[in-house]
Design a protein around this motif. Structure first.
Motif, PDB file in Angstrom:
ATOM      1  N   MET A 362      18.850 -25.043 -25.186  1.00  0.00           N
ATOM      2  CA  MET A 362      18.476 -23.803 -25.863  1.00  0.00           C
ATOM      3  C   MET A 362      17.085 -23.350 -25.421  1.00  0.00           C
ATOM      4  O   MET A 362      16.874 -22.166 -25.095  1.00  0.00           O
ATOM      5  N   VAL A 363      16.154 -24.283 -25.373  1.00  0.00           N
ATOM      6  CA  VAL A 363      14.791 -23.953 -24.955  1.00  0.00           C
ATOM      7  C   VAL A 363      14.760 -23.533 -23.491  1.00  0.00           C
ATOM      8  O   VAL A 363      14.128 -22.536 -23.120  1.00  0.00           O
ATOM      9  N   GLN A 364      15.449 -24.280 -22.647  1.00  0.00           N
ATOM     10  CA  GLN A 364      15.466 -23.974 -21.222  1.00  0.00           C
ATOM     11  C   GLN A 364      16.121 -22.621 -20.943  1.00  0.00           C
ATOM     12  O   GLN A 364      15.609 -21.810 -20.155  1.00  0.00           O
ATOM     13  N   GLY A 365      17.258 -22.369 -21.597  1.00  0.00           N
ATOM     14  CA  GLY A 365      17.948 -21.101 -21.381  1.00  0.00           C
ATOM     15  C   GLY A 365      17.147 -19.910 -21.867  1.00  0.00           C
ATOM     16  O   GLY A 365      17.090 -18.863 -21.208  1.00  0.00           O
ATOM     17  N   SER A 366      16.508 -20.060 -23.025  1.00  0.00           N
ATOM     18  CA  SER A 366      15.680 -18.967 -23.559  1.00  0.00           C
ATOM     19  C   SER A 366      14.486 -18.707 -22.652  1.00  0.00           C
ATOM     20  O   SER A 366      14.101 -17.558 -22.420  1.00  0.00           O
ATOM     21  N   PHE A 367      13.892 -19.793 -22.139  1.00  0.00           N
ATOM     22  CA  PHE A 367      12.751 -19.673 -21.233  1.00  0.00           C
ATOM     23  C   PHE A 367      13.146 -18.923 -19.964  1.00  0.00           C
ATOM     24  O   PHE A 367      12.420 -18.038 -19.488  1.00  0.00           O
ATOM     25  N   MET A 368      14.319 -19.266 -19.409  1.00  0.00           N
ATOM     26  CA  MET A 368      14.775 -18.607 -18.189  1.00  0.00           C
ATOM     27  C   MET A 368      14.996 -17.119 -18.415  1.00  0.00           C
ATOM     28  O   MET A 368      14.627 -16.284 -17.575  1.00  0.00           O
ATOM     29  N   ALA A 369      15.565 -16.764 -19.549  1.00  0.00           N
ATOM     30  CA  ALA A 369      15.782 -15.349 -19.855  1.00  0.00           C
ATOM     31  C   ALA A 369      14.451 -14.610 -19.984  1.00  0.00           C
ATOM     32  O   ALA A 369      14.316 -13.459 -19.554  1.00  0.00           O
ATOM     33  N   THR A 370      13.453 -15.266 -20.562  1.00  0.00           N
ATOM     34  CA  THR A 370      12.129 -14.653 -20.716  1.00  0.00           C
ATOM     35  C   THR A 370      11.451 -14.465 -19.368  1.00  0.00           C
ATOM     36  O   THR A 370      10.789 -13.440 -19.122  1.00  0.00           O
ATOM     37  N   ILE A 371      11.594 -15.451 -18.472  1.00  0.00           N
ATOM     38  CA  ILE A 371      11.035 -15.312 -17.124  1.00  0.00           C
ATOM     39  C   ILE A 371      11.643 -14.107 -16.420  1.00  0.00           C
ATOM     40  O   ILE A 371      10.937 -13.290 -15.815  1.00  0.00           O
ATOM     41  N   ALA A 398       2.797 -23.608 -15.426  1.00  0.00           N
ATOM     42  CA  ALA A 398       3.231 -24.030 -14.096  1.00  0.00           C
ATOM     43  C   ALA A 398       4.192 -25.208 -14.171  1.00  0.00           C
ATOM     44  O   ALA A 398       3.973 -26.167 -14.908  1.00  0.00           O
ATOM     45  N   SER A 399       5.286 -25.122 -13.417  1.00  0.00           N
ATOM     46  CA  SER A 399       6.263 -26.212 -13.360  1.00  0.00           C
ATOM     47  C   SER A 399       7.159 -25.986 -12.155  1.00  0.00           C
ATOM     48  O   SER A 399       7.249 -24.879 -11.621  1.00  0.00           O
ATOM     49  N   THR A 400       7.816 -27.057 -11.732  1.00  0.00           N
ATOM     50  CA  THR A 400       8.773 -26.941 -10.629  1.00  0.00           C
ATOM     51  C   THR A 400       9.912 -26.011 -11.013  1.00  0.00           C
ATOM     52  O   THR A 400      10.371 -25.203 -10.204  1.00  0.00           O
ATOM     53  N   PHE A 401      10.358 -26.110 -12.265  1.00  0.00           N
ATOM     54  CA  PHE A 401      11.441 -25.250 -12.746  1.00  0.00           C
ATOM     55  C   PHE A 401      11.045 -23.776 -12.629  1.00  0.00           C
ATOM     56  O   PHE A 401      11.803 -22.954 -12.108  1.00  0.00           O
ATOM     57  N   LEU A 402       9.860 -23.438 -13.111  1.00  0.00           N
ATOM     58  CA  LEU A 402       9.378 -22.051 -13.062  1.00  0.00           C
ATOM     59  C   LEU A 402       9.338 -21.543 -11.631  1.00  0.00           C
ATOM     60  O   LEU A 402       9.836 -20.459 -11.322  1.00  0.00           O
ATOM     61  N   ASP A 403       8.760 -22.338 -10.734  1.00  0.00           N
ATOM     62  CA  ASP A 403       8.610 -21.908  -9.344  1.00  0.00           C
ATOM     63  C   ASP A 403       9.965 -21.735  -8.669  1.00  0.00           C
ATOM     64  O   ASP A 403      10.217 -20.715  -8.015  1.00  0.00           O
TER      65      ASP A 403
END
Length: 473
Positions: A362-371, A398-403
């Motif tokens: 849930m956190v990861q998916g919401s974060f991706m949508a916000t990015i 900063a994170s590998t996921f974000l980049d």
């Protein structure tokens, strides 16, 4: 490449099975290890691991000419550690060669034998190989001490670090030893059902670390590659369970997980007292409760162990395993979890791992949508998306996921590493968990709507970062 000429000590890129090319060195094989008949091959010791194998010449490339190419196509943590080990080896070898050259004038007067023949230069490949054995061992020891891997020879109670939660729930986190290849595989027979994006990487690492694995997949052709790598073939889920001591399952959703157990020739038909079943799929707590009940009703032992990670992390053996249920099964799976992940957690009774996994998704998916929302807003307001990313990567987020996900968007590359349809499924299930305890999940609900929009735009089978397209259509 079939005419490639190699000598003992040459550095190469070797391809072992389905794994990406890995840096290694041509070495002399042990006396008791015969060279395979047939095609020409060389015995290679791979850096950063304990792996060594006969590699066909067509699966080898010289190290230096292909270094940049290989670094571009493989970004894994263990891969980078292996490359660093090669560079350390080269640095030491260069230092020895220079030292030998500086002392060559003194050596010349002592280099003749009794019959007047000159001795070989002490920096020949053979001499360097002997010295390098000690240097590489020293380098690896320093690295492992720094990262504190656990010994596979210690009792499991010593390998587990116990952390106490505020509610006094014990969580055991077992650090993986897969990064150094020092795993002692269990002597139990392992079964694996489901060779999708995640399952394929998991099975590869189980085989690589020496486990005996029997596989089954709904699309039987997917089993062929693993059979070539040493896996055994099961004709049905029931047959796999009956043949194995511990059977893992990793499928797409709750329905598929239930069908695998309860359907025709399903797992339940092969369960006998003492057989272990480990559900690795990301499903809801209710599904876990149902599966646990039917497995244990037949005398089986049940563990849930969903994994947090992506296809790349699965291939790299760097998943995070969240386990709950039968603690003795968790302990029996120790070497398997070490082979496929960097850390595993035991979270108590069955259902807890499903809840924790869905909260993480849930956190990861919401974060991706916000990015994705931020990137599109930057674009429509005339700001550089690349500059936006550069700023993010210099800050606390900063994170590998974000980049990686932002690069996917900027390059228009949505090759699936984690399917968009799966993260939307996880969001839906997480919202349902919130509803079951009357807890609001407004951010997850909003993100879920965006992913549903992306699915309507035929993005289901793309990477989760393709949620970006929901904002530009």
């Amino acid at each position: 490449m079939a005419n490639l000429h190699l000598r003992i000590g040459d550095l190469v890129w070797g391809k072992l099975g389905r794994y990406p090319p890995w840096p290694g060195k041509v070495v002399s094989p042990p006396k008791d290890l015969k060279k395979p008949s047939g095609k020409k091959c060389f015995f290679v010791k791979f850096f950063g691991t304990e792996d060594h194998a006969w590699i066909k010449v067509e699966q080898l490339k010289p190290y230096h000419p292909h270094k940049e190419e290989m670094i571009k196509i493989n970004k894994g943590k263990r891969f980078q550690q292996a490359v660093d080990a090669v560079e350390e080896f080269l640095k030491k070898a260069k230092g020895k060669e220079q030292a030998s050259h500086n002392g060559s004038s003194e050596d010349k007067s002592k280099s003749s034998t009794a019959d007047g023949k000159k001795r070989k230069n002490p920096t020949t490949v053979k001499a360097l190989l002997e010295e390098d054995k000690k240097d590489l061992a020293s380098h690896k020891q320093t690295f492992f001490e720094k990262n504190k891997p656990c010994s596979s020879l210690e009792p499991i109670s010593k390998r587990l670090k116990i952390i106490e939660e505020a509610a006094s729930t014990s969580i055991q986190a077992a650090d993986s030893t897969a990064v150094n290849g020092s795993i002692t595989p269990t002597d139990k027979r392992i079964g694996f059902l489901g060779l999708g994006h995640m399952g394929s990487g998991i099975v590869s690492n189980l085989l690589k670390m020496g486990h005996v694995v029997t596989v089954w997949n709904r699309t039987a052709e997917k089993c062929d590659l693993f059979i070539q790598e040493g896996a055994r073939l099961g004709r049905t889920p029931a047959e796999v369970v009956s043949m194995c001591d511990i059977t893992f399952s990793c499928v797409s959703d709750p329905r598929a997980a239930k069908d695998l157990v309860l359907g025709p020739s399903g797992v339940l038909q092969g369960i006998r007292p003492g057989k272990c079943y480990v559900e690795m799929s990301t499903v809801d707590p209710e599904t876990i409760a149902e599966l646990s009940q039917v497995i244990t009703s037949r005398g089986g032992r049940f563990l849930e162990a969903p994994v947090s990670g992506s296809q790349q992390l699965s291939n790299d053996g760097m998943l995070v395993i969240l386990a709950a249920g039968d603690r003795t099964v968790y302990e029996d799976c120790s070497s398997c979890f070490q082979a496929i992940g960097k850390t595993s957690f035991f979270l108590g009774e069955a259902g807890n791992a499903a809840k924790m996994m869905l909260i993480l998704s849930m956190v990861q998916g919401s974060f991706m949508a916000t990015i994705a929302e931020g990137l599109t807003l930057a674009q429509v307001t005339g700001q550089s998306q690349q500059t936006f990313l550069d700023i993010l990567c210099q800050g606390q987020m900063a994170s590998t996921f974000l980049d990686q996900k932002c690069q996917n968007i900027l390059q228009g590359n949505f090759r699936p590493d984690y399917y968009l349809k799966h993260i939307q499924k996880d969001l839906r299930l997480a919202i349902s968990v919130g509803d079951s305890v009357n807890h609001p999940t407004p951010m997850a609900a909003a993100a879920n709507e965006v992913y549903k929009r992306a699915k309507a735009l035929d993005q289901s089978d793309n990477d989760m970062s393709a949620v970006y397209r929901a904002y530009i259509h």
